[in-house]
Design an enzyme around this catalytic site. Sequence first.
Site: not given
Length: 319
Positions: A158, A183
């Site tokens: 990501s 994350y």
Amino acid sequence: MTTAQHKIGSGFGAHSTADDVLQGVDLTGKLAIVTGGYSGLGLETTRALTKAGAHVVVPARRPAAAREAVEGIEGVEVDELDLGDLDSVRAFAERFLASGRTIDIVIDNAGIMACPETRVGPGWEAQFATNHLGHFALVNRLWPAIEPGGARIVSVSSGAHHISGIRWDDVHWRTGYDKWEAYGQAKTANVLFAVHLDRLGKESGVRAFALHPGGILTPLQRHLAKEEMVERGWIDENGNPLNPSGFKSPQEGAATQVWAATSPQLAGLGGVYCEDCDIAEVAPADGERTGVRDYAIDPEQAARLWTLSAELTGVNAFA
């Protein structure tokens, strides 16, 4: 550091779809494993690969929900897998290996994002454990079945990898947990995994890639309150996506991972991070969140993470 992180002019872009990048690609007789291939980008990936002729195995934490989601798509089978549980990973791999089949494509697509502090296994931070360690163990356990001379392993990362490198002194966030930084660390780990796996696998013709699919509203956002997504400018007060936010459709979001898994344009390449259906450039020094950060493609950090992951999971196909 010399790098292959340069655009190759693929002819595709941010709004290309998974079907677009598969035009002219015949996957008949190929077997793909797509974790989380029954929801969001994973479901669109499964649809596109089967349409091109591939047989897709969908390992799922919720097999009943997965079977319902893929109902009507020919060439799909569902099995049980919880990436946060290494015993579940081992059991899935053993069942697959016992089938005697070989694997042409693995797309490590499943993941969790910005969840409240959660512990799995022996107290591991859930995002690092699920997004990275589970996939690390899965690929290493499946390695005997991965087809030499052409298989590809695709690690779905990501743009959030820009948030954090690996927190080497505390990868499991024993102190100071921040859901977004955790994350970001997990997504950096996804890139580093592909970097080192490619180094290990390319002699046998197995190549690895990582990618940013783009911003897409999918069930990945399930841990975020509506108020937080409104504040970030992702949706309006009624839950509708805001066009200026630049979100892709799920079909567009699935395109880069499908392209990385199948494109003949990537023949002879590997260990690179892709976005918008092309190889990405290294991120500029000014901190703009485009391209890939240098720490995510650093071969020394990639080797260090591989060693740590092997120690934590007890699995290393290359030992």
